[in-house]
Write an enzyme that holds these catalytic residues in place. Sequence first.
Site, short mmCIF file in Angstrom:
data_model
loop_
_atom_site.label_atom_id
_atom_site.label_comp_id
_atom_site.label_asym_id
_atom_site.label_seq_id
_atom_site.Cartn_x
_atom_site.Cartn_y
_atom_site.Cartn_z
N GLU A 46 -15.98 14.39 -29.21
CA GLU A 46 -15.75 12.95 -29.11
C GLU A 46 -17.09 12.25 -28.88
O GLU A 46 -17.97 12.79 -28.21
CB GLU A 46 -14.80 12.63 -27.95
N ALA A 244 -18.67 -1.66 -28.45
CA ALA A 244 -18.72 -0.22 -28.24
C ALA A 244 -17.83 0.51 -29.25
O ALA A 244 -16.80 -0.02 -29.69
CB ALA A 244 -18.28 0.13 -26.82
N ARG A 249 -10.61 5.92 -33.47
CA ARG A 249 -9.88 4.66 -33.27
C ARG A 249 -9.48 3.99 -34.58
O ARG A 249 -8.91 2.90 -34.55
CB ARG A 249 -10.70 3.68 -32.43
#
Length: 391
Positions: A46, A244, A249
Amino acid sequence: MAARQDYLFTSESVSEGHPDKVCDRISDTVLDLMIGEMPEARVACETLATTNRVIVAGEVRGPDTVTHDMIEQAVRGVVRDIGYEQDGFDWRKLKFENLLHEQSVHIAQGVDAAENKDEGAGDQGIMFGYACRDTPELMPAPVHYAHRILKRLAEARHSGEASALGPDSKSQVTVRYANGKAVGVTSIVISTQHLDPKLESPQVREIVEPYVREVLPDGWIGAETEWHVNPTGAFHIGGPDGDAGLTGRKIIVDTYGGAAPHGGGAFSGKDPTKVDRSAAYAARYLAKNVVAAGLADRCSIQLSYAIGVARPLSIYVDLYDTGRVNEARLEAAIGEVMDLTPRGIREQLSLNRPIYARTSAYGHFGRAPEADGGFSWERTDLADRLKAAVG
Protein backbone atom coordinates in the site's frame (compact mmCIF):
# COMPACT_ATOMS: atom_id res chain seq x y z
CA MET A 1 -38.77 -6.69 -17.08
CA ALA A 2 -36.90 -5.88 -20.30
CA ALA A 3 -33.71 -3.82 -20.05
CA ARG A 4 -33.99 -0.13 -20.86
CA GLN A 5 -33.04 0.76 -24.42
CA ASP A 6 -32.90 4.58 -24.33
CA TYR A 7 -30.97 6.27 -21.53
CA LEU A 8 -27.89 8.24 -20.48
CA PHE A 9 -24.98 6.68 -18.59
CA THR A 10 -21.91 8.40 -17.15
CA SER A 11 -18.46 7.13 -16.16
CA GLU A 12 -15.26 8.84 -15.07
CA SER A 13 -11.54 8.23 -15.30
CA VAL A 14 -8.46 9.74 -13.69
CA SER A 15 -4.98 10.16 -15.13
CA GLU A 16 -1.67 8.58 -14.17
CA GLY A 17 -0.87 11.77 -12.26
CA HIS A 18 -3.98 11.70 -10.08
CA PRO A 19 -2.80 11.25 -6.45
CA ASP A 20 -4.47 7.85 -6.06
CA LYS A 21 -3.08 6.66 -9.38
CA VAL A 22 0.43 7.73 -8.40
CA CYS A 23 0.00 5.42 -5.42
CA ASP A 24 -1.42 2.58 -7.51
CA ARG A 25 1.55 2.79 -9.85
CA ILE A 26 4.07 2.82 -7.00
CA SER A 27 2.42 -0.20 -5.37
CA ASP A 28 2.40 -2.13 -8.64
CA THR A 29 5.99 -1.12 -9.38
CA VAL A 30 7.08 -2.57 -6.03
CA LEU A 31 5.12 -5.73 -6.93
CA ASP A 32 6.84 -5.93 -10.34
CA LEU A 33 10.23 -5.43 -8.73
CA MET A 34 9.69 -8.37 -6.39
CA ILE A 35 7.86 -10.72 -8.74
CA GLY A 36 10.52 -10.07 -11.39
CA GLU A 37 13.14 -11.47 -9.00
CA MET A 38 10.94 -14.15 -7.45
CA PRO A 39 7.88 -15.11 -9.53
CA GLU A 40 5.95 -16.51 -6.55
CA ALA A 41 6.68 -13.61 -4.21
CA ARG A 42 3.87 -12.64 -1.87
CA VAL A 43 3.21 -8.91 -1.99
CA ALA A 44 0.55 -6.66 -0.53
CA CYS A 45 1.94 -3.14 -0.92
CA GLU A 46 0.00 0.00 0.00
CA THR A 47 1.19 3.54 -0.75
CA LEU A 48 0.40 6.96 0.71
CA ALA A 49 1.48 10.10 -1.13
CA THR A 50 1.15 13.66 0.08
CA THR A 51 3.14 16.89 -0.17
CA ASN A 52 6.71 15.81 -0.96
CA ARG A 53 6.32 12.51 0.87
CA VAL A 54 5.73 8.90 -0.16
CA ILE A 55 5.21 6.06 2.31
CA VAL A 56 4.94 2.39 1.35
CA ALA A 57 3.65 -0.20 3.80
CA GLY A 58 2.29 -3.72 3.80
CA GLU A 59 3.25 -7.36 3.94
CA VAL A 60 5.68 -9.17 1.67
CA ARG A 61 7.49 -12.45 1.36
CA GLY A 62 9.95 -11.64 -1.33
CA PRO A 63 13.54 -11.97 -2.46
CA ASP A 64 16.43 -10.64 -0.38
CA THR A 65 17.87 -9.22 -3.59
CA VAL A 66 15.24 -6.43 -3.56
CA THR A 67 16.75 -3.91 -1.17
CA HIS A 68 15.44 -0.74 0.42
CA ASP A 69 17.56 1.33 -1.95
CA MET A 70 16.14 -0.48 -4.98
CA ILE A 71 12.59 0.19 -3.81
CA GLU A 72 13.34 3.87 -3.16
CA GLN A 73 14.97 4.24 -6.57
CA ALA A 74 11.94 2.61 -8.22
CA VAL A 75 9.52 4.91 -6.36
CA ARG A 76 11.40 8.02 -7.40
CA GLY A 77 11.51 6.69 -10.96
CA VAL A 78 7.72 6.37 -11.02
CA VAL A 79 7.23 9.95 -9.87
CA ARG A 80 9.77 11.16 -12.44
CA ASP A 81 8.18 9.19 -15.28
CA ILE A 82 4.74 10.57 -14.49
CA GLY A 83 6.23 14.06 -14.66
CA TYR A 84 6.25 15.55 -11.16
CA GLU A 85 8.93 18.17 -10.68
CA GLN A 86 6.84 20.81 -8.91
CA ASP A 87 7.61 22.50 -5.62
CA GLY A 88 5.14 20.46 -3.61
CA PHE A 89 5.89 17.09 -5.23
CA ASP A 90 9.28 16.49 -6.82
CA TRP A 91 10.82 13.07 -7.45
CA ARG A 92 14.23 14.39 -6.41
CA LYS A 93 13.15 16.08 -3.16
CA LEU A 94 10.35 13.94 -1.73
CA LYS A 95 10.90 12.10 1.54
CA PHE A 96 10.51 8.35 1.23
CA GLU A 97 9.62 5.91 4.02
CA ASN A 98 9.52 2.12 3.65
CA LEU A 99 7.34 0.28 6.19
CA LEU A 100 7.04 -3.04 4.34
CA HIS A 101 7.38 -6.10 6.58
CA GLU A 102 7.04 -9.89 6.51
CA GLN A 103 3.73 -11.50 5.56
CA SER A 104 1.69 -12.90 8.45
CA VAL A 105 2.32 -16.62 8.96
CA HIS A 106 -1.44 -17.08 9.46
CA ILE A 107 -2.17 -15.70 6.01
CA ALA A 108 0.71 -17.69 4.53
CA GLN A 109 -0.57 -21.00 5.90
CA GLY A 110 -3.92 -20.46 4.17
CA VAL A 111 -2.40 -19.54 0.84
CA ASP A 112 0.50 -21.97 0.58
CA ALA A 113 0.06 -25.44 -0.84
CA ALA A 114 0.76 -28.32 1.54
CA GLU A 115 0.77 -32.11 1.40
CA ASN A 116 -2.98 -32.37 1.89
CA LYS A 117 -4.18 -29.16 0.22
CA ASP A 118 -3.74 -27.08 -2.91
CA GLU A 119 -2.81 -23.42 -2.81
CA GLY A 120 -5.73 -21.52 -1.26
CA ALA A 121 -7.25 -18.13 -1.97
CA GLY A 122 -5.43 -15.24 -0.34
CA ASP A 123 -8.65 -13.83 1.09
CA GLN A 124 -12.39 -14.29 1.10
CA GLY A 125 -14.45 -12.18 -1.28
CA ILE A 126 -16.59 -11.79 -4.36
CA MET A 127 -15.21 -10.77 -7.75
CA PHE A 128 -17.01 -9.70 -10.92
CA GLY A 129 -16.16 -9.69 -14.60
CA TYR A 130 -18.13 -7.98 -17.35
CA ALA A 131 -18.19 -7.57 -21.12
CA CYS A 132 -20.56 -5.98 -23.62
CA ARG A 133 -20.71 -5.02 -27.28
CA ASP A 134 -20.42 -1.23 -26.83
CA THR A 135 -16.87 -1.13 -28.23
CA PRO A 136 -14.57 -3.45 -30.23
CA GLU A 137 -12.76 -4.10 -26.92
CA LEU A 138 -16.09 -5.35 -25.48
CA MET A 139 -16.08 -2.64 -22.82
CA PRO A 140 -18.78 -0.17 -21.70
CA ALA A 141 -18.44 2.94 -23.86
CA PRO A 142 -18.53 5.60 -21.09
CA VAL A 143 -15.52 4.34 -19.14
CA HIS A 144 -13.68 3.25 -22.29
CA TYR A 145 -13.74 6.74 -23.78
CA ALA A 146 -13.13 8.45 -20.44
CA HIS A 147 -9.89 6.44 -20.25
CA ARG A 148 -8.92 7.10 -23.84
CA ILE A 149 -9.32 10.86 -23.49
CA LEU A 150 -6.92 11.03 -20.56
CA LYS A 151 -4.48 8.58 -22.11
CA ARG A 152 -4.35 10.71 -25.24
CA LEU A 153 -3.80 13.88 -23.20
CA ALA A 154 -0.97 12.15 -21.32
CA GLU A 155 0.65 11.11 -24.60
CA ALA A 156 0.45 14.70 -25.84
CA ARG A 157 1.90 15.99 -22.58
CA HIS A 158 4.81 13.55 -22.59
CA SER A 159 5.62 14.25 -26.26
CA GLY A 160 5.64 18.01 -25.68
CA GLU A 161 2.60 18.68 -27.92
CA ALA A 162 0.59 19.77 -24.87
CA SER A 163 3.41 20.98 -22.66
CA ALA A 164 1.12 23.43 -20.86
CA LEU A 165 -0.68 20.55 -19.14
CA GLY A 166 0.32 18.97 -15.84
CA PRO A 167 0.12 15.28 -14.87
CA ASP A 168 -3.06 15.43 -12.75
CA SER A 169 -6.38 15.21 -14.57
CA LYS A 170 -9.88 13.72 -14.51
CA SER A 171 -12.49 13.06 -17.15
CA GLN A 172 -16.18 12.24 -17.17
CA VAL A 173 -18.22 11.18 -20.19
CA THR A 174 -22.01 10.89 -20.46
CA VAL A 175 -23.03 8.58 -23.29
CA ARG A 176 -26.48 8.48 -24.87
CA TYR A 177 -27.90 5.04 -25.66
CA ALA A 178 -30.65 4.56 -28.28
CA ASN A 179 -32.17 1.14 -28.93
CA GLY A 180 -29.57 -0.26 -26.56
CA LYS A 181 -26.58 1.07 -28.50
CA ALA A 182 -24.15 3.85 -27.60
CA VAL A 183 -24.71 6.61 -30.18
CA GLY A 184 -23.36 9.90 -28.83
CA VAL A 185 -22.05 12.03 -25.99
CA THR A 186 -24.26 14.54 -24.19
CA SER A 187 -21.60 15.95 -21.83
CA ILE A 188 -17.84 15.95 -21.44
CA VAL A 189 -16.07 16.98 -18.24
CA ILE A 190 -12.30 17.54 -18.21
CA SER A 191 -10.41 18.87 -15.21
CA THR A 192 -6.71 19.06 -15.93
CA GLN A 193 -3.75 20.54 -14.13
CA HIS A 194 -1.97 23.32 -16.05
CA LEU A 195 1.59 24.49 -15.42
CA ASP A 196 0.99 28.18 -16.18
CA PRO A 197 -1.04 29.61 -13.26
CA LYS A 198 -2.43 32.31 -15.56
CA LEU A 199 -4.26 29.92 -17.86
CA GLU A 200 -8.06 30.10 -17.65
CA SER A 201 -10.74 27.56 -18.54
CA PRO A 202 -11.34 28.74 -22.15
CA GLN A 203 -7.63 28.49 -22.91
CA VAL A 204 -7.40 25.02 -21.40
CA ARG A 205 -10.37 23.93 -23.50
CA GLU A 206 -8.58 25.11 -26.64
CA ILE A 207 -5.71 22.79 -25.72
CA VAL A 208 -7.71 19.69 -24.82
CA GLU A 209 -10.66 19.80 -27.23
CA PRO A 210 -8.80 18.59 -30.35
CA TYR A 211 -7.60 15.50 -28.48
CA VAL A 212 -11.09 14.74 -27.17
CA ARG A 213 -12.53 15.00 -30.68
CA GLU A 214 -9.75 12.76 -32.00
CA VAL A 215 -10.62 10.01 -29.52
CA LEU A 216 -14.42 9.96 -29.68
CA PRO A 217 -16.20 8.28 -32.63
CA ASP A 218 -17.24 10.48 -35.54
CA GLY A 219 -20.59 12.11 -34.99
CA TRP A 220 -20.67 11.57 -31.24
CA ILE A 221 -20.06 15.25 -30.42
CA GLY A 222 -22.79 17.62 -31.56
CA ALA A 223 -23.84 21.22 -31.07
CA GLU A 224 -25.89 20.14 -28.04
CA THR A 225 -22.94 18.43 -26.29
CA GLU A 226 -22.10 20.20 -23.03
CA TRP A 227 -18.46 20.92 -22.27
CA HIS A 228 -17.13 21.54 -18.76
CA VAL A 229 -13.37 22.12 -18.86
CA ASN A 230 -11.79 23.06 -15.52
CA PRO A 231 -15.23 24.17 -14.31
CA THR A 232 -13.91 25.41 -10.94
CA GLY A 233 -11.41 27.73 -12.63
CA ALA A 234 -7.66 27.42 -11.98
CA PHE A 235 -6.10 23.98 -11.49
CA HIS A 236 -2.43 24.78 -11.07
CA ILE A 237 -1.67 22.88 -7.85
CA GLY A 238 -2.14 19.19 -8.58
CA GLY A 239 -1.08 15.71 -7.66
CA PRO A 240 -0.31 14.64 -4.10
CA ASP A 241 0.55 18.24 -3.21
CA GLY A 242 -3.05 19.25 -3.88
CA ASP A 243 -4.71 16.15 -2.44
CA ALA A 244 -3.29 13.10 -0.65
CA GLY A 245 -3.33 9.81 -2.55
CA LEU A 246 -3.83 6.21 -1.45
CA THR A 247 -3.60 2.86 -3.21
CA GLY A 248 -6.88 1.25 -4.17
CA ARG A 249 -9.30 4.18 -4.06
CA LYS A 250 -10.28 4.10 -7.74
CA ILE A 251 -11.74 0.60 -8.05
CA ILE A 252 -14.68 1.68 -10.24
CA VAL A 253 -12.35 3.60 -12.57
CA ASP A 254 -10.14 0.50 -12.71
CA THR A 255 -12.99 -1.76 -13.84
CA TYR A 256 -16.24 -0.90 -15.64
CA GLY A 257 -17.08 2.67 -14.63
CA GLY A 258 -20.14 1.58 -12.67
CA ALA A 259 -21.74 -0.26 -15.60
CA ALA A 260 -21.31 -3.59 -13.78
CA PRO A 261 -21.09 -4.74 -10.15
CA HIS A 262 -17.83 -4.63 -8.20
CA GLY A 263 -16.90 -6.91 -5.34
CA GLY A 264 -15.11 -4.13 -3.44
CA GLY A 265 -11.51 -5.34 -3.54
CA ALA A 266 -8.75 -3.21 -5.04
CA PHE A 267 -6.09 -4.60 -7.40
CA SER A 268 -2.86 -2.61 -7.23
CA GLY A 269 0.02 -3.81 -5.10
CA LYS A 270 -1.39 -7.34 -4.76
CA ASP A 271 0.32 -10.45 -6.08
CA PRO A 272 -1.85 -12.93 -8.03
CA THR A 273 -2.47 -15.27 -5.08
CA LYS A 274 -4.84 -12.53 -3.94
CA VAL A 275 -8.12 -13.38 -5.66
CA ASP A 276 -9.25 -9.76 -5.31
CA ARG A 277 -7.03 -9.29 -8.33
CA SER A 278 -6.53 -12.61 -10.09
CA ALA A 279 -10.14 -13.82 -9.88
CA ALA A 280 -11.40 -10.43 -11.11
CA TYR A 281 -9.08 -10.83 -14.09
CA ALA A 282 -10.36 -14.38 -14.62
CA ALA A 283 -13.98 -13.22 -14.44
CA ARG A 284 -13.32 -10.54 -17.07
CA TYR A 285 -11.51 -13.10 -19.23
CA LEU A 286 -14.47 -15.45 -19.08
CA ALA A 287 -17.11 -12.74 -19.60
CA LYS A 288 -15.22 -11.36 -22.60
CA ASN A 289 -14.97 -14.81 -24.14
CA VAL A 290 -18.70 -15.41 -23.61
CA VAL A 291 -19.49 -12.26 -25.61
CA ALA A 292 -16.75 -12.90 -28.17
CA ALA A 293 -18.22 -16.37 -28.70
CA GLY A 294 -21.57 -14.84 -29.60
CA LEU A 295 -23.29 -16.47 -26.62
CA ALA A 296 -24.59 -13.08 -25.38
CA ASP A 297 -24.31 -9.35 -26.03
CA ARG A 298 -23.74 -8.58 -22.34
CA CYS A 299 -22.32 -10.83 -19.66
CA SER A 300 -21.55 -10.44 -15.97
CA ILE A 301 -19.83 -13.21 -14.01
CA GLN A 302 -19.49 -13.41 -10.23
CA LEU A 303 -16.97 -15.68 -8.49
CA SER A 304 -16.71 -16.14 -4.72
CA TYR A 305 -13.89 -17.50 -2.55
CA ALA A 306 -12.99 -18.33 1.06
CA ILE A 307 -9.51 -17.69 2.42
CA GLY A 308 -7.37 -20.81 2.29
CA VAL A 309 -9.87 -22.68 0.07
CA ALA A 310 -8.79 -23.39 -3.49
CA ARG A 311 -12.00 -23.75 -5.47
CA PRO A 312 -14.59 -20.98 -5.86
CA LEU A 313 -17.66 -21.36 -3.66
CA SER A 314 -19.98 -20.19 -6.44
CA ILE A 315 -20.13 -19.15 -10.08
CA TYR A 316 -22.99 -16.88 -11.17
CA VAL A 317 -23.72 -15.65 -14.69
CA ASP A 318 -26.10 -12.85 -15.74
CA LEU A 319 -26.67 -12.34 -19.48
CA TYR A 320 -29.13 -9.45 -19.08
CA ASP A 321 -31.73 -11.09 -21.33
CA THR A 322 -29.26 -11.03 -24.24
CA GLY A 323 -28.17 -14.66 -23.99
CA ARG A 324 -28.40 -17.34 -26.62
CA VAL A 325 -27.70 -20.09 -24.11
CA ASN A 326 -29.09 -21.15 -20.73
CA GLU A 327 -27.28 -19.31 -17.93
CA ALA A 328 -27.13 -22.34 -15.63
CA ARG A 329 -25.55 -24.38 -18.45
CA LEU A 330 -23.03 -21.60 -19.00
CA GLU A 331 -22.15 -21.55 -15.30
CA ALA A 332 -21.34 -25.27 -15.51
CA ALA A 333 -19.37 -24.78 -18.74
CA ILE A 334 -17.22 -22.05 -17.20
CA GLY A 335 -16.05 -24.49 -14.54
CA GLU A 336 -15.27 -27.02 -17.27
CA VAL A 337 -13.15 -24.80 -19.52
CA MET A 338 -11.06 -23.06 -16.86
CA ASP A 339 -9.48 -24.13 -13.58
CA LEU A 340 -10.62 -21.34 -11.25
CA THR A 341 -8.37 -22.20 -8.33
CA PRO A 342 -5.81 -19.49 -7.56
CA ARG A 343 -3.06 -21.69 -9.01
CA GLY A 344 -5.17 -22.49 -12.08
CA ILE A 345 -5.86 -18.82 -12.76
CA ARG A 346 -2.21 -17.85 -12.33
CA GLU A 347 -1.06 -20.55 -14.72
CA GLN A 348 -3.79 -20.03 -17.33
CA LEU A 349 -3.17 -16.28 -17.49
CA SER A 350 0.60 -16.40 -16.77
CA LEU A 351 0.23 -13.93 -13.92
CA ASN A 352 3.55 -14.54 -12.13
CA ARG A 353 5.31 -11.95 -14.26
CA PRO A 354 6.26 -8.29 -13.76
CA ILE A 355 3.29 -7.01 -15.80
CA TYR A 356 1.40 -4.92 -13.29
CA ALA A 357 2.68 -1.32 -13.27
CA ARG A 358 1.22 -0.82 -16.76
CA THR A 359 -2.26 -1.68 -15.46
CA SER A 360 -2.27 1.09 -12.86
CA ALA A 361 -3.79 3.83 -15.04
CA TYR A 362 -6.44 3.95 -17.80
CA GLY A 363 -8.14 0.73 -16.75
CA HIS A 364 -7.23 -2.89 -16.14
CA PHE A 365 -9.66 -4.01 -18.84
CA GLY A 366 -10.27 -3.23 -22.49
CA ARG A 367 -6.54 -3.18 -23.26
CA ALA A 368 -4.75 -5.17 -25.96
CA PRO A 369 -2.97 -8.39 -24.89
CA GLU A 370 0.80 -7.90 -25.03
CA ALA A 371 3.60 -10.17 -26.20
CA ASP A 372 5.17 -10.53 -22.74
CA GLY A 373 1.88 -11.63 -21.14
CA GLY A 374 0.57 -8.24 -20.13
CA PHE A 375 -3.24 -8.04 -20.19
CA SER A 376 -3.44 -11.77 -20.91
CA TRP A 377 -6.97 -11.71 -19.49
CA GLU A 378 -8.05 -9.74 -22.57
CA ARG A 379 -7.46 -12.67 -24.92
CA THR A 380 -10.46 -14.35 -26.54
CA ASP A 381 -8.89 -17.77 -26.96
CA LEU A 382 -11.58 -19.52 -24.88
CA ALA A 383 -14.47 -18.58 -27.19
CA ASP A 384 -14.51 -21.81 -29.18
CA ARG A 385 -14.16 -24.00 -26.09
CA LEU A 386 -17.07 -22.22 -24.41
CA LYS A 387 -19.27 -22.68 -27.49
CA ALA A 388 -18.42 -26.37 -27.57
CA ALA A 389 -18.99 -26.78 -23.81
CA VAL A 390 -22.51 -25.35 -23.92
CA GLY A 391 -23.28 -27.50 -26.95
